[in-house]
Design a protein around this motif. Structure first.
Motif, short mmCIF file in Angstrom:
data_model
loop_
_atom_site.label_atom_id
_atom_site.label_comp_id
_atom_site.label_asym_id
_atom_site.label_seq_id
_atom_site.Cartn_x
_atom_site.Cartn_y
_atom_site.Cartn_z
N ALA A 89 0.78 -1.16 -0.12
CA ALA A 89 0.01 0.12 -0.02
C ALA A 89 0.79 1.16 0.00
O ALA A 89 0.54 2.42 -0.39
N VAL A 170 -6.16 -3.95 4.33
CA VAL A 170 -5.64 -2.79 3.85
C VAL A 170 -6.00 -3.01 2.25
O VAL A 170 -5.49 -3.77 1.56
N GLY A 171 -7.00 -2.25 1.54
CA GLY A 171 -7.68 -2.44 0.36
C GLY A 171 -6.48 -2.51 -0.88
O GLY A 171 -6.41 -2.84 -1.63
N GLU A 174 -4.16 -5.38 -0.90
CA GLU A 174 -5.05 -6.39 -1.77
C GLU A 174 -5.28 -6.30 -3.03
O GLU A 174 -4.85 -7.17 -3.90
N GLU A 204 -13.10 -10.85 3.22
CA GLU A 204 -11.63 -9.90 2.98
C GLU A 204 -11.56 -9.98 1.52
O GLU A 204 -11.13 -8.72 1.05
N GLN A 207 -13.80 -7.56 -0.22
CA GLN A 207 -13.21 -6.01 0.05
C GLN A 207 -12.12 -5.84 -1.11
O GLN A 207 -11.93 -4.84 -1.84
N PHE A 211 -11.93 -3.10 -4.17
CA PHE A 211 -10.70 -2.12 -3.97
C PHE A 211 -9.90 -2.43 -5.60
O PHE A 211 -9.27 -1.37 -5.98
N TRP A 261 -2.10 -4.00 11.74
CA TRP A 261 -1.92 -2.80 11.62
C TRP A 261 -0.58 -1.95 12.41
O TRP A 261 -0.19 -1.06 12.03
N LEU A 324 -6.86 4.89 9.23
CA LEU A 324 -6.56 3.65 8.74
C LEU A 324 -8.14 2.96 8.26
O LEU A 324 -8.10 2.51 7.30
N ASN A 328 -9.56 2.29 4.13
CA ASN A 328 -9.91 1.18 3.82
C ASN A 328 -11.35 0.94 3.77
O ASN A 328 -11.62 -0.42 3.99
N SER A 329 -11.99 1.79 3.70
CA SER A 329 -13.61 1.57 3.86
C SER A 329 -14.15 2.32 2.33
O SER A 329 -13.41 3.07 1.78
N PRO A 331 -15.04 1.52 -0.94
CA PRO A 331 -13.98 1.60 -2.19
C PRO A 331 -15.03 2.12 -3.24
O PRO A 331 -16.51 1.56 -3.11
#
Length: 423
Positions: A89, A170-171, A174, A204, A207, A211, A261, A324, A328-329, A331
């Motif tokens: 990231a 963590v978008g 990933e 996961e 998500q 992303f 994290w 954070l 990561n929310s 997308p």
């Protein structure tokens, strides 16, 4: 396609040298020890495959470092475990592992579906590719995807397999891993993987898929992204972490996120984790969740929290933690069609949260196929939506116009609108 990789073993490259000197003899000699029972996960230690010197990480994202054949799942002609370069990231180079399955050879370049798996843990040993048969069995709708002529790649994500720290939920990390897996598959000789691809994932991985939809066109402009499919996806991490404390699954997610994290972004654990919870959290961070027995073990480990959970009451308001969570929310894959499925019996990802996110996508102009599955649990929704998702993916990769349920969502309809097999 089945003979292509063997026909090029003599090519002077690191990948071909690895296949010639180690992978093919190992496969032929039966060195990959797979469990004879699908309920448990076992494998020989392939540690050497995942070892990459720091000096070897530099290179273009998606560059294949090495590959080895593994037993192919039903419907596939060939399958490989792969190790490839990606970007974390923060943009730094990393090595990421995964698996690839390819259908019998066709006459044209095949499209690619990149799969994101659900939570398997945050320790390097929790990589699904360490257990190839299990990795393939966990891919929703794999048989249908292969039957449609798609090459399927499944990343482990950064830090699982290769590396040391998995940036959990963590978008960007990933998404980079999912996209670079497509690039890596295109370098496997004989597969004829094309430029067109779509993403699909659970929990996961849901998500991660969303992303991927948000970042694919800017991160990999040489590829053509056709759509993102997701089921049981945590789209709003603040709600997830606040609402699920008190449940074993919610406390596992919070434990993995806090440990990950803190190590990936240097957020002091003591600022978000209750002091008495630290020993249990450190233990849970070492556990995997790849099979039913492991999931039971990690769930039982949360009993050490004594019902109070691992997080401080104000954890989600902590400045670094809050930053954070926000990054990561929600997308937003603008200009990209989306398939989104949610079980209305899901007690981890709340249906109301996914419904709000679906309406947000509609306001952003996304062509959204939304399915809310009656009575389906978090994991049950994956099984119940796999056929519809694979059909939707097939249509996107065939160039069909994407459907949209946004008018029905605006009118308040929420549950399984439209026929389950609609493409």
């Amino acid at each position: 396609m089945t003979s292509g990789i063997h026909a090029t073993i003599g090519v002077a490259s690191p990948v071909m040298a690895y296949l010639r000197d180690r992978a093919v003899p190992a496969l032929c000699g039966g060195a990959l020890l797979l469990s004879s029972w699908s309920g448990a996960v076992h494998a020989a230690d392939p540690a050497d495959f995942y070892a990459v010197p720091e000096a070897s990480l530099a290179g273009r994202p998606g560059t294949l470092i090495r590959a080895e054949p593994v037993p192919a799942p039903a419907g596939a002609a060939v399958a490989y475990r792969i190790l490839y370069r990606s970007r974390g990231a923060d943009g730094r180079p990393v090595a990421v592992s995964g698996v690839v399955a390819a259908p019998p050879e066709g006459t044209a370049r095949e499209p690619v579906v990149t799969w994101g798996h659900g939570t398997s843990g945050i320790a390097p040993g929790c990589a699904p590719s360490r257990f190839p048969r299990h990795a393939f069995e966990s891919i929703g709708g794999l048989h249908d995807l292969l039957a449609d002529g798609d090459i399927v790649v499944a990343t482990d994500y950064q830090g699982l397999g290769a590396g040391h720290v998995h940036p959990y939920l963590v978008g960007a990390s990933e998404a980079h891993a999912m996209i670079d897996a497509v690039r890596a598959a295109r370098q496997l000789p004989g597969l004829r993987a094309g430029r067109r691809f779509a993403s699909w994932g659970f929990s996961e991985g849901g998500q991660a898929s969303l992303f991927t939809g948000a970042l694919a066109r800017s991160y990999a402009p040489e590829l053509t992204f056709e759509g993102a499919a997701a089921v049981s996806a945590p789209t709003e991490l603040g709600r997830l972490l606040r609402n699920d404390i008190g449940t074993p699954a919610g406390e596992v997610v919070a434990s993995f996120a806090a440990w990950s994290w803190s190590h990936a972004y240097h957020v002091p654990l003591g600022e978000v984790v209750q002091p008495q919870a630290l020993p249990a959290l450190e233990h849970i961070a070492t556990l995997c969740s790849l099979d039913p027995f492991q999931r039971i073990a990690v769930g039982l480990s949360t009993l050490a929290y004594g019902g109070a959970g691992p997080l401080r009451p104000d954890a989600t308001g902590h400045a670094d933690w809050s930053r954070l969570i926000a990054a990561n929310s929600l997308p937003t894959p603008r200009g990209v069609p989306v398939f989104l499925a949610q079980g209305d019996g899901d007690d981890l990802v709340q249906p109301s949260t996914t419904r709000d996110y679906a309406r947000r996508l509609c306001r952003d102009g996304v062509a959204l196929d939304y399915r809310e599955i009656p009575f389906a649990s978090h994991g049950g929704a994956e099984m119940d939506s796999a056929a519809a998702a694979s059909g939707w993916l097939a249509a996107r990769l065939a160039g069909a116009r994407p459907p949209s349920d946004c008018a029905q969502l605006a009118g308040g309809a929420t549950s399984g609108d439209g026929p389950a097999g609609r493409r």
